[in-house]
Design a protein around this motif. Structure first.
Motif, mmCIF file in Angstrom:
data_model
loop_
_atom_site.group_PDB
_atom_site.id
_atom_site.type_symbol
_atom_site.label_atom_id
_atom_site.label_comp_id
_atom_site.label_asym_id
_atom_site.label_seq_id
_atom_site.Cartn_x
_atom_site.Cartn_y
_atom_site.Cartn_z
ATOM 1 N N TYR A 117 5.396 -2.139 7.231
ATOM 2 C CA TYR A 117 5.861 -2.335 5.856
ATOM 3 C C TYR A 117 7.070 -3.265 5.833
ATOM 4 O O TYR A 117 7.964 -3.160 6.679
ATOM 5 N N VAL A 172 10.018 -4.993 2.984
ATOM 6 C CA VAL A 172 10.632 -4.824 1.671
ATOM 7 C C VAL A 172 11.472 -6.066 1.367
ATOM 8 O O VAL A 172 12.270 -6.513 2.207
ATOM 9 N N HIS A 180 7.417 -4.344 -2.342
ATOM 10 C CA HIS A 180 6.994 -3.647 -1.124
ATOM 11 C C HIS A 180 5.688 -4.269 -0.633
ATOM 12 O O HIS A 180 4.768 -4.518 -1.424
ATOM 13 N N ARG A 222 2.655 -3.978 2.453
ATOM 14 C CA ARG A 222 2.023 -3.200 3.522
ATOM 15 C C ARG A 222 0.991 -4.074 4.221
ATOM 16 O O ARG A 222 0.074 -4.601 3.588
ATOM 17 N N PRO A 225 7.151 1.783 -3.564
ATOM 18 C CA PRO A 225 6.773 2.071 -2.179
ATOM 19 C C PRO A 225 5.305 2.468 -2.062
ATOM 20 O O PRO A 225 4.777 3.221 -2.890
ATOM 21 N N THR A 230 3.123 4.563 -0.189
ATOM 22 C CA THR A 230 3.057 5.700 0.718
ATOM 23 C C THR A 230 1.963 6.644 0.230
ATOM 24 O O THR A 230 1.900 6.967 -0.955
ATOM 25 N N SER A 283 -1.065 -2.130 -6.792
ATOM 26 C CA SER A 283 -0.776 -3.159 -5.798
ATOM 27 C C SER A 283 -1.772 -4.306 -5.902
ATOM 28 O O SER A 283 -2.910 -4.148 -6.351
ATOM 29 N N ASP A 292 10.551 -2.314 7.137
ATOM 30 C CA ASP A 292 10.908 -0.942 6.777
ATOM 31 C C ASP A 292 10.260 0.037 7.759
ATOM 32 O O ASP A 292 9.084 0.390 7.621
ATOM 33 N N GLN A 317 8.775 3.988 6.880
ATOM 34 C CA GLN A 317 7.439 4.339 6.423
ATOM 35 C C GLN A 317 6.420 4.405 7.558
ATOM 36 O O GLN A 317 5.228 4.620 7.314
#
Length: 213
Positions: A80, A82, A105, A107, A125, A127, A135, A179, A182
């Motif tokens: 991840y 950020v 964010h 991924r 985020p 998660t 997203s 990050d 995560q």
């Protein structure tokens, strides 16, 4: 007693010699290639633009992904990133006032079945199931292409022009980081103190607001 007392100096000398030899061995051992040759992350560009629907910030980040992180990706573990931006209004009579703040964010994960790389981009985020619903999903044929998309931070909406103000220059702080919070718990423990996982950069600049034609 005399034998024990005479043995003590010999043991001290042997210990000192051992520590000296060990220190010399460590000094001549080569450092890991990633730590020696990998440059740190850097923010190479920041641009502030105004369009009909708001004010946007674009930035470019430069970094190299260490082989250790690539190995984690190859195992199917997502990583991840950020990106954060803050804008301040300068005030001579008090501390600067924050007029805008935005976070993005990202991924990145490898899809073994399709042998492609998927990038999810979200304002919140990502998660569990959170963040996926809002997203933007992109698929790439190579890791290099996916990383290029991550390094180009485009159109971060800072707010409406009326909220930003009409100052000729705007102070903007932009941050980018990998990050690790995560990652799965075992990986979070394992990456503590490892320089390969420390990918971060920050830059503050006074930017002129460019109006799109």
């Amino acid at each position: 007693m005399k034998n024990a007392e005479s043995a003590r100096p010999r043991r001290a000398v042997l210990l000192a010699v051992f520590l000296l030899v060990w220190a010399l061995m460590l000094a001549f051992l080569p450092a890991p290639a990633a730590a020696q040759n990998r440059p740190g992350a850097a923010i190479t560009q920041m641009r502030l633009e105004q369009s009909d629907d708001g004010v946007y910030l674009s930035a470019a980040v430069q970094f190299e992904l260490p082989s250790l992180v690539e190995e984690v990706l190859d195992k199917g573990i997502a990583i991840y990133f950020v990106a954060e931006a803050e804008m301040y209004q300068e005030r001579w009579y008090w501390t600067d006032r924050k007029v805008a703040q935005v976070t993005r964010h990202m991924r990145l994960a490898y899809q073994p079945l399709t042998r492609r790389w998927r990038l999810n981009v979200s304002p919140v985020p990502i998660t569990g199931t959170a963040g996926f619903g809002i997203s933007l999903n992109q698929n790439f044929d190579s890791l290099g292409d996916a990383l290029e998309a991550i390094k180009r931070i485009g159109r971060l909406r800072m707010g409406d022009a009326a909220e930003i103000g009409d100052d000729p220059l705007h102070q903007v702080t932009f941050r980018f980081r990998l990050d690790t919070s995560q990652l799965p718990r075992p990986f979070q423990i394992g990456v503590v103190g490892q320089a390969d996982w420390n990918i971060s950069a920050e830059r503050t600049a006074r930017l002129a607001l460019e109006k799109q034609r």
